[in-house]
Design an enzyme around this catalytic site. Structure first.
Site, PDB file in Angstrom:
ATOM      1  N   GLU A  87      -3.523  75.031  -9.976  1.00 14.49           N
ATOM      2  CA  GLU A  87      -3.649  74.493  -8.712  1.00 14.49           C
ATOM      3  C   GLU A  87      -3.704  72.310  -8.748  1.00 14.49           C
ATOM      4  O   GLU A  87      -4.651  71.839  -8.380  1.00 14.49           O
ATOM      5  CB  GLU A  87      -5.324  74.257  -8.410  1.00 14.49           C
ATOM      6  CG  GLU A  87      -5.657  75.317  -7.597  1.00 14.49           C
ATOM      7  CD  GLU A  87      -7.320  75.921  -6.869  1.00 14.49           C
ATOM      8  OE1 GLU A  87      -8.053  75.113  -7.210  1.00 14.49           O
ATOM      9  OE2 GLU A  87      -7.286  76.735  -5.696  1.00 14.49           O
ATOM     10  N   GLU A 105      -5.469  83.393  -6.005  1.00 15.93           N
ATOM     11  CA  GLU A 105      -7.135  83.331  -5.600  1.00 15.93           C
ATOM     12  C   GLU A 105      -7.971  84.033  -3.703  1.00 15.93           C
ATOM     13  O   GLU A 105      -7.010  82.659  -3.029  1.00 15.93           O
ATOM     14  CB  GLU A 105      -7.275  82.502  -5.803  1.00 15.93           C
ATOM     15  CG  GLU A 105      -7.633  81.972  -7.014  1.00 15.93           C
ATOM     16  CD  GLU A 105      -8.549  80.667  -8.393  1.00 15.93           C
ATOM     17  OE1 GLU A 105      -8.527  79.466  -7.269  1.00 15.93           O
ATOM     18  OE2 GLU A 105      -7.471  80.143  -8.756  1.00 15.93           O
TER      19      GLU A 105
HETATM   20  C1  BGP Z   1     -10.174  77.328  -7.757  1.00 20.94           C
HETATM   21  C2  BGP Z   1      -9.849  77.115  -8.981  1.00 20.94           C
HETATM   22  C3  BGP Z   1     -10.505  78.392  -9.219  1.00 20.94           C
HETATM   23  C4  BGP Z   1     -12.169  78.855  -8.465  1.00 20.94           C
HETATM   24  C5  BGP Z   1     -12.084  79.011  -7.591  1.00 20.94           C
HETATM   25  C6  BGP Z   1     -13.519  78.903  -7.070  1.00 20.94           C
HETATM   26  O1  BGP Z   1     -10.071  75.959  -6.535  1.00 20.94           O
HETATM   27  O2  BGP Z   1      -8.695  77.413  -9.051  1.00 20.94           O
HETATM   28  O3  BGP Z   1     -11.133  77.878 -10.990  1.00 20.94           O
HETATM   29  O4  BGP Z   1     -13.481  78.502  -9.152  1.00 20.94           O
HETATM   30  O5  BGP Z   1     -11.799  77.534  -6.917  1.00 20.94           O
HETATM   31  O6  BGP Z   1     -14.248  77.592  -6.379  1.00 20.94           O
HETATM   32  P1  BGP Z   1     -15.415  77.098  -6.365  1.00 20.94           P
HETATM   33  O7  BGP Z   1     -15.501  77.755  -8.092  1.00 20.94           O
HETATM   34  O8  BGP Z   1     -15.555  76.048  -6.592  1.00 20.94           O
HETATM   35  O9  BGP Z   1     -15.976  77.875  -5.433  1.00 20.94           O
END
Ligand code: BGP
Length: 478
Positions: free
Chosen positions: A175, A376
């Protein structure tokens, strides 16, 4: 259903949220090791030193370090074709500045990749996922410091040299465009020297964040060039958060604002990494925001040469923008915006928009024409473990089903989508809030926000469902 033969179904995790073992076998402290737990209501904090009475959830996380065999066996049982994971930079170079790597750290990932290969699972490796050595924050304000380029390139080369025959697919920075938002200073660029406090209060310094991003572009491009020259069989991708920004109305002012928001927040980094040059629209944004990027001779040539082989992104939500004040806003991780009256949101206020994924896939394909992976996607939710160990997470199945349906529509539209890895396939620590209660997994981990739990793994309903999805190559989503 349209998924091509050989489609890479799988799941994704990141070292800092999953591995734990934060100081084991020579590992150094990363930025995430300096983050306390938090929640939706109470933001996690960064601390410069370590506080005795604070809880640092990444320290143990859900302990993949000591459970990797069991975890990978569960992925194999679901039929994963690919497993996206990251290497912890600080396991290989504890302060980031050493000239020789830590052999114990390298040996750990040898075992992990061998375990994946044993089951025919393709590892997809993120070189830097939301963590960097904290020592580099102290030394040079993280990625604002030009010297991070050399440190990262040494690290990336070490990984390519060591694992090129075990790992074909690589992503340089997770990201990378997260740093277009203030929170990206903590998660992505590490431009937080001297800062301690709630992550929501990190001072907004766009100059540092965008300079950090430039240094990451150069570092990424140098890594790509090295891999291409030495190991031509490797495929190196970029990784973006893609969050559609819809105009709230058809007022041309909203349309223009949405276009600008999309460019700065979603397109800028991939324009550089896929096309090999800074897009012309960025200069006006930089000028209006007092941002001046320091470049060195040769940087632009490197960016041109080091373009990526495929495009990957995370997709969780969409937002709206409006030129008018006074509309209700929504929550998000690093990307935030206005509420869309047509969409529902998760318990954390992330707006659920499966059709936005089809739209995104088509837009990205039209722009770059590169193979793509959704690396993701998923629903962070409160899960309840029953006494017999089961978790009835029909809400997660609904979320994933709707997104997979839209991916298949996109494939029918002509998009070259080669893989899909859902986020947090085994429960892990939330990146934005630092909590355990926000779970994404097919596999439940007995670990709770107060740090207690046996770390035992159990299968949720979604585990059996995803197994069937993979078995039928996305045909059976019922
Ligand atoms: C993305 C990241 C991840 C992950 C995901 C979910 O932005 O790359 O590392 O954590 O989001 O977010 P969160 O864990 O804040 O729910």
């Amino acid at each position: 259903m349209a998924f091509p033969k050989g489609f890479l179904w799988g799941g994704a995790t990141a070292a800092n949220q999953f591995e734990g073992a934060w100081d084991v076998d020579g590992k150094g402290a990363s930025v995430s090791d300096h983050c306390t737990n938090g929640s939706h209501e109470h933001p996690k904090r960064v601390t410069i030193g370590f506080e005795d009475d604070a809880l640092y959830p990444s320290r143990e996380a859900t302990d993949f370090y000591h459970h990797y065999q069991e975890d990978i066996a569960l992925y194999a049982e679901m039929g994963f074709k690919v497993y996206r994971l990251s290497v912890a930079w600080t396991r290989i170079f504890p302060t980031g500045m050493e000239t020789e790597p830590n052999e114990a750290g390298l040996a750990f990932y040898d075992k992990v990749f061998d375990e994946c290969r044993k089951y025919g699972i393709e590892p997809l490796v993120t070189i830097s996922h939301y963590e960097m050595p904290y020592a580099l924050v102290e030394k040079c304000n993280g990625w604002e410091g030009r010297e991070c380029i050399d440190h990262f390139v040494r690290y990336a080369k070490t990984l390519f040299d060591r694992y090129h025959d075990k790992v074909t697919y690589w992503l340089t920075f997770n990201e990378i465009n997260g740093a277009a938002n203030p929170l990206g200073a903590v998660l992505s660029t590490g431009t937080i020297k001297g800062f301690s406090g709630p992550v929501t209060e990190v001072p907004d310094k766009p100059q540092e964040r965008f300079q950090g991003m430039h240094n990451q572009f150069v570092a990424s491009a140098l890594a790509v060039v090295y891999a291409h020259e030495n190991y031509p069989e490797l495929k190196i991708g970029d990784m973006n958060i893609f969050t559609p920004s819809y105009p709230l109305t058809c007022n041309p002012d909203d349309e223009l604002l949405a276009q600008r928001e999309m460019r700065i927040k979603s397109w800028f980094c991939s324009d550089v990494q896929c096309r090999g040059a800074y897009p012309t629209y960025i200069w006006r944004y930089f000028k209006e925001n007092g941002i001046e990027i320091k470049m060195e001779p040769g940087d632009l040539e490197v960016l041109k040469k080091g373009t990526v082989d495929f495009y990957t992104f995370s997709y969780y939500m969409s937002n709206c923008v409006s030129a008018e004040e006074g509309h209700e806003s929504t929550d998000g991780n690093v990307a935030r915006g206005l509420k869309n009256p047509y969409l529902k949101a998760s318990d954390w206020g992330w707006q659920i928009d499966p059709k936005g994924l089809r739209w995104a896939l088509n837009e990205i394909w039209d722009r770059y024409g590169l193979p793509m992976m959704v690396v993701e996607n998923g629903l962070g939710a409160y899960d309840k473990k029953e006494e017999d160990g089961s978790v009835h997470d029909g809400y997660r199945i609904d979320y994933l089903r709707q997104h997979i349906e839209q991916m298949s529509e996109a494939v029918e539209d002509g998009v070259n989508l080669i893989g899909y890895t859902t986020w947090g396939c085994t429960d892990l620590v939330s990146a934005s809030t630092g909590e355990m209660a926000k779970r994404y997994g097919f596999v439940f981990v007995d670990k709770y926000d107060d740090g207690t739990g046996t770390l035992a793994r159990s299968r949720k309903d979604s585990f059996y469902w995803y197994k069937k999805v993979i078995e039928t190559n996305g045909e059976d989503l019922a």
